[in-house]
Design a protein around this motif. Structure first.
Motif, mmCIF file in Angstrom:
data_model
loop_
_atom_site.group_PDB
_atom_site.id
_atom_site.type_symbol
_atom_site.label_atom_id
_atom_site.label_comp_id
_atom_site.label_asym_id
_atom_site.label_seq_id
_atom_site.Cartn_x
_atom_site.Cartn_y
_atom_site.Cartn_z
ATOM 1 N N LEU A 194 1.176 3.516 12.254
ATOM 2 C CA LEU A 194 0.892 2.290 11.489
ATOM 3 C C LEU A 194 -0.398 1.643 11.994
ATOM 4 O O LEU A 194 -1.234 1.192 11.220
ATOM 5 C CB LEU A 194 2.060 1.306 11.621
ATOM 6 C CG LEU A 194 3.403 1.769 11.028
ATOM 7 C CD1 LEU A 194 4.528 0.810 11.399
ATOM 8 C CD2 LEU A 194 3.309 1.896 9.509
ATOM 9 N N HIS A 249 5.207 -1.927 1.512
ATOM 10 C CA HIS A 249 4.469 -0.655 1.464
ATOM 11 C C HIS A 249 5.409 0.454 0.991
ATOM 12 O O HIS A 249 6.623 0.341 1.131
ATOM 13 C CB HIS A 249 3.942 -0.255 2.849
ATOM 14 C CG HIS A 249 3.160 -1.314 3.515
ATOM 15 N ND1 HIS A 249 1.985 -1.810 3.001
ATOM 16 C CD2 HIS A 249 3.374 -2.009 4.669
ATOM 17 C CE1 HIS A 249 1.521 -2.755 3.795
ATOM 18 N NE2 HIS A 249 2.339 -2.901 4.815
ATOM 19 N N THR A 250 4.803 1.527 0.490
ATOM 20 C CA THR A 250 5.621 2.684 0.128
ATOM 21 C C THR A 250 5.189 3.880 0.959
ATOM 22 O O THR A 250 4.008 4.241 0.967
ATOM 23 C CB THR A 250 5.443 3.026 -1.367
ATOM 24 O OG1 THR A 250 5.683 1.838 -2.106
ATOM 25 C CG2 THR A 250 6.413 4.104 -1.808
ATOM 26 N N PHE A 251 6.140 4.455 1.653
ATOM 27 C CA PHE A 251 5.869 5.681 2.409
ATOM 28 C C PHE A 251 6.567 6.827 1.690
ATOM 29 O O PHE A 251 7.782 6.775 1.482
ATOM 30 C CB PHE A 251 6.390 5.567 3.846
ATOM 31 C CG PHE A 251 5.771 4.430 4.610
ATOM 32 C CD1 PHE A 251 4.446 4.492 5.017
ATOM 33 C CD2 PHE A 251 6.502 3.284 4.907
ATOM 34 C CE1 PHE A 251 3.861 3.442 5.707
ATOM 35 C CE2 PHE A 251 5.925 2.228 5.601
ATOM 36 C CZ PHE A 251 4.602 2.301 6.004
ATOM 37 N N LEU A 256 -2.251 -1.028 10.119
ATOM 38 C CA LEU A 256 -1.212 -2.038 9.875
ATOM 39 C C LEU A 256 -0.731 -2.583 11.225
ATOM 40 O O LEU A 256 0.339 -2.230 11.731
ATOM 41 C CB LEU A 256 -0.045 -1.429 9.086
ATOM 42 C CG LEU A 256 -0.373 -0.877 7.693
ATOM 43 C CD1 LEU A 256 0.849 -0.194 7.066
ATOM 44 C CD2 LEU A 256 -0.877 -1.987 6.769
ATOM 45 N N MET A 265 0.838 -1.197 0.000
ATOM 46 C CA MET A 265 0.000 0.000 0.000
ATOM 47 C C MET A 265 0.878 1.254 0.000
ATOM 48 O O MET A 265 2.015 1.206 0.449
ATOM 49 C CB MET A 265 -0.900 0.015 1.243
ATOM 50 C CG MET A 265 -1.985 -1.066 1.205
ATOM 51 S SD MET A 265 -2.792 -1.250 2.791
ATOM 52 C CE MET A 265 -4.038 0.020 2.691
ATOM 53 N N ASN A 266 0.322 2.363 -0.493
ATOM 54 C CA ASN A 266 1.080 3.627 -0.534
ATOM 55 C C ASN A 266 0.499 4.612 0.477
ATOM 56 O O ASN A 266 -0.720 4.770 0.543
ATOM 57 C CB ASN A 266 0.976 4.278 -1.916
ATOM 58 C CG ASN A 266 1.600 3.403 -2.971
ATOM 59 O OD1 ASN A 266 2.513 2.626 -2.668
ATOM 60 N ND2 ASN A 266 1.124 3.502 -4.190
ATOM 61 N N PHE A 267 1.380 5.248 1.223
ATOM 62 C CA PHE A 267 0.931 6.240 2.195
ATOM 63 C C PHE A 267 1.785 7.498 2.066
ATOM 64 O O PHE A 267 3.014 7.407 1.943
ATOM 65 C CB PHE A 267 1.067 5.700 3.625
ATOM 66 C CG PHE A 267 0.266 4.460 3.875
ATOM 67 C CD1 PHE A 267 -1.090 4.529 4.153
ATOM 68 C CD2 PHE A 267 0.872 3.214 3.804
ATOM 69 C CE1 PHE A 267 -1.839 3.377 4.370
ATOM 70 C CE2 PHE A 267 0.139 2.057 4.021
ATOM 71 C CZ PHE A 267 -1.225 2.140 4.308
ATOM 72 N N TYR A 318 7.596 -5.224 4.318
ATOM 73 C CA TYR A 318 6.185 -5.611 4.230
ATOM 74 C C TYR A 318 5.509 -5.145 2.927
ATOM 75 O O TYR A 318 4.303 -5.279 2.775
ATOM 76 C CB TYR A 318 5.397 -5.052 5.426
ATOM 77 C CG TYR A 318 5.698 -5.752 6.730
ATOM 78 C CD1 TYR A 318 4.863 -6.765 7.207
ATOM 79 C CD2 TYR A 318 6.806 -5.404 7.491
ATOM 80 C CE1 TYR A 318 5.134 -7.401 8.404
ATOM 81 C CE2 TYR A 318 7.091 -6.036 8.692
ATOM 82 C CZ TYR A 318 6.252 -7.033 9.149
ATOM 83 O OH TYR A 318 6.516 -7.674 10.338
ATOM 84 N N GLU A 342 2.585 -4.683 11.343
ATOM 85 C CA GLU A 342 3.760 -3.837 11.135
ATOM 86 C C GLU A 342 4.048 -3.021 12.406
ATOM 87 O O GLU A 342 5.210 -2.835 12.788
ATOM 88 C CB GLU A 342 3.521 -2.894 9.944
ATOM 89 C CG GLU A 342 3.533 -3.575 8.579
ATOM 90 C CD GLU A 342 2.213 -4.258 8.201
ATOM 91 O OE1 GLU A 342 1.389 -4.533 9.093
ATOM 92 O OE2 GLU A 342 2.014 -4.532 7.006
ATOM 93 N N GLY A 344 8.435 -0.567 5.255
ATOM 94 C CA GLY A 344 7.931 -0.544 3.882
ATOM 95 C C GLY A 344 8.612 -1.607 3.034
ATOM 96 O O GLY A 344 7.966 -2.359 2.308
ATOM 97 N N PHE A 354 -3.116 3.711 9.646
ATOM 98 C CA PHE A 354 -2.985 2.868 8.451
ATOM 99 C C PHE A 354 -3.524 1.457 8.664
ATOM 100 O O PHE A 354 -3.489 0.639 7.740
ATOM 101 C CB PHE A 354 -1.505 2.799 7.998
ATOM 102 C CG PHE A 354 -0.872 4.146 7.732
ATOM 103 C CD1 PHE A 354 -1.646 5.267 7.419
ATOM 104 C CD2 PHE A 354 0.506 4.310 7.780
ATOM 105 C CE1 PHE A 354 -1.052 6.509 7.172
ATOM 106 C CE2 PHE A 354 1.102 5.546 7.537
ATOM 107 C CZ PHE A 354 0.321 6.644 7.235
#
Ligand code: NAD
Length: 379
Positions: A309, A34-36, A315, A1-3, A32, A318, A29, A313
Motif C-alpha cells: 500500500l 478502493h478496489t483490489f 496509500l 482507486m482500482n488496483f 477507504y 491505509e 478497500g 500504491f
C-alpha cells in the motif's frame, strides 16, 4: 482507486497467509473506497506439479501486467519432497530468482521492528533493546556474488570452484538512491555496509554511495565494515535506521536482523525496481511443518501487504491503518503459537486475520470520529 494484484500463494503455508493478507486488503478497500482485484498465479512447487517448472514465462508475463505482486512462500520439505530431486534451476526456489530478475527488482527492503508487545521474544538483553528498535535492511538483489560467473573445474587432479563478485557503478547508484529515498521517509540515517578494506567491489560501492549522498544533504551517511555490522546488530541495534548493502552481505545481515526481533512470523519484505510495481512477501519460508493446520502467523504477509500500500500504491494512511491494527491486536494480547507467551490468548491463522480486520474498522472509525470532533470544535 482500482488496483490489480498478482496473488502468488505458493506452497506450504503460502495459501493460508496470502488468504489472510487479501482479507485485510479487502477490508482496507471497503473502508477507504478502493478496489483490489487479484490474478491468482502459480509459482514454486505447485507450478512444478502443474507445468513442470517453478515459474513459466506466461505466468511471469501475467505478473508484469499487474500493479503489484503479493507472494506467500515457495518450497517444500527439502529432505523429502520430490521437487528437490530436480536440477537446481527447476526447483521451487528457482522461481523466486526468476521472478525477481524478470520483474527487474533490484532493491529489497526488510524492516526489523521490535514491537513493544513482543520484546520478550527478543534474544538480546533488555537493556540493549529498551524502547524497541525499528530499522530496515536495504539489500541489492540482482548483482554481486549470486549472479556472477561461476564454474567448477579440475586442475591437476584438484577440484576448484570459482564464484565471481561483480558490481558496476550503475547497479550501485540505483540501489543507493532507493536507500536514501527510504531514509528520507524515516529517520534520515543511512549506514552503508561493505568490505572496502579487502574487496574492490566494496571500494567502488563506497565511492558511488558517497556520490549519491551529495544529492541528499539531509541524510546522515556512515560507512561500516560488514563484520563490524554483524556485531553491532547484536550489540546496539537501536543505532540503525537504514542499512544499505550489497546482495550477499544483505542476505546474511537481514537474516541476522530478523532473529534479533525474535519472531520470524512477523517479518515483512518488499522488493522494488524502477517503477511502482513491487513484490511483497514475508521473509520466512513455506513452513511445511505447520502447513494446513491453522497455525501459521499471517502477520508478516499482512505487514508486507501494508508495504505494498505504501510503496507501490502510495496509500500511506491505509498502510498506517494496517500497521496500527496489527499493533492493537498484539496490545490486546492475541498471539499465534509462534509468538505465544504466558497470559496471552492463542489464536489461529484465520482468527488473527479476522482480528486485524476488525481493528482496521476501529482505527479508521476512530480517525473519522476524531476528524468529526475536530470539525465540530472548530465550528
Ligand atoms: P521456514 O521459514 O519455512 O521455517 C522455519 C521455521 O519457522 C519452521 O519451524 C516454521 O514452522 C516456522 N515458521 C516460518 N514461518 C512461520 C509463520 N508464518 N508462522 C509460524 N511459524 C513459522 O524455513 P525452512 O523450514 O528452512 O524452509 C521451508 C521451505 O521454505 C524450504 O523449502 C525453503 O527452501 C523454503 N523457503 C522459501 C522462502 C521463500 O519463499 N521466500 C524463503 C525461505 C525458505
Amino acid at each position: 482507486m482500482n488496483f490489480k494484484i498478482a496473488a502468488i500463494a505458493g506452497d506450504g503455508i503460502g495459501p493460508e497467509i496470502v488468504r489472510e493478507a487479501r482479507k485485510v486488503l479487502d477490508k482496507i478497500g471497503k473502508e477507504y473506497g478502493h478496489t483490489f482485484t487479484y490474478e491468482e498465479l502459480l509459482m514454486g512447487g505447485c507450478s512444478i506439479d502443474a507445468y513442470g517448472e517453478p515459474l513459466t514465462d506466461e505466468t511471469l508475463e501475467k505478473a508484469k501486467k499487474c500493479d503489484s505482486v503479493l507472494l506467500g512462500a515457495v518450497g517444500g520439505n527439502v529432505g523429502q519432497s520430490s521437487w528437490y530431486q530436480l536440477e537446481p534451476d527447476k526447483r521451487p526456489e528457482a522461481g523466486l530468482l526468476k521472478i525477481r530478475k524478470g520483474l527487474e527488482l533490484y532493491a529489497n527492503i526488510r524492516p526489523a521492528v521490535l514491537f513493544d508487545e513482543l520484546s520478550g521474544a527478543c534474544p538480546l538483553k533488555p537493556e540493549l533493546t529498551e524502547g524497541g528498535f525499528d530499522f530496515v535492511v536495504m539489500r541489492e538483489l540482482t548483482g554481486g556474488l549470486y549472479f556472477g560467473e561461476r564454474k567448477t573445474v579440475e586442475e591437476n587432479g584438484v577440484v576448484k570452484a570459482i564464484d565471481t563478485l561483480t558490481y558496476d557503478e550503475n547497479e550501485i547508484r540505483r540501489i543507493a538512491k532507493w536507500g536514501f529515498d527510504v531514509a528520507m521517509k524515516r529517520n534520515k540515517k543511512v549506514c552503508s555496509v561493505d568490505k572496502a578494506n579487502v574487496l574492490d567491489s566494496s571500494r567502488l560501492w563506497r565511492k558511488v554511495v558517497r556520490e549519491v549522498a551529495k544529492d541528499y544533504p539531509e541524510v546522515e551517511l556512515s560507512d561500516m565494515l560488514v563484520d563490524n555490522c554483524a556485531m553491532q546488530l547484536v550489540r546496539d541495534p537501536k543505532q540503525f535506521d537504514v542499512i544499505l548493502t550489497e546482495n550477499m552481505f544483505g542476505d546474511i545481515l537481514s537474516d541476522e536482523a530478523s532473529m534479533v526481533t525474535g519472531s520470524i512470523g512477523m517479518l515483512a519484505s518488499a522488493s522494488l525496481g524502477a517503477g511502482s510495481l513491487g513484490l511483497y512477501e514475508p521473509s520466512h519460508g513455506s513452513a511445511p511443518d505447520i502447513a494446513g493446520q491453522d497455525k501459521a502467523n499471517p502477520i508478516a504477509t499482512i505487514l508486507s501487504a501494508a508495504m505494498m500500500l505504501r510503496y507501490s500504491f502510495d496509500l500511506e494512511e491505509e498502510a498506517d491503518a494496517v500497521e496500527n491494527a496489527v499493533k492493537q491486536v498484539l496490545k490486546d494480547g492475541y498471539r499465534t503459537v509462534d509468538i505465544m507467551s504466558e497470559g496471552k490468548t492463542q489464536v489461529g491463522t484465520v482468527q488473527m486475520g479476522d482480528l486485524i480486520c476488525e481493528n482496521i474498522v476501529t482505527v479508521h472509525s476512530n480517525k473519522q470520529k476524531k476528524a468529526t470532533q475536530e470539525r465540530e470544535e472548530k465550528s
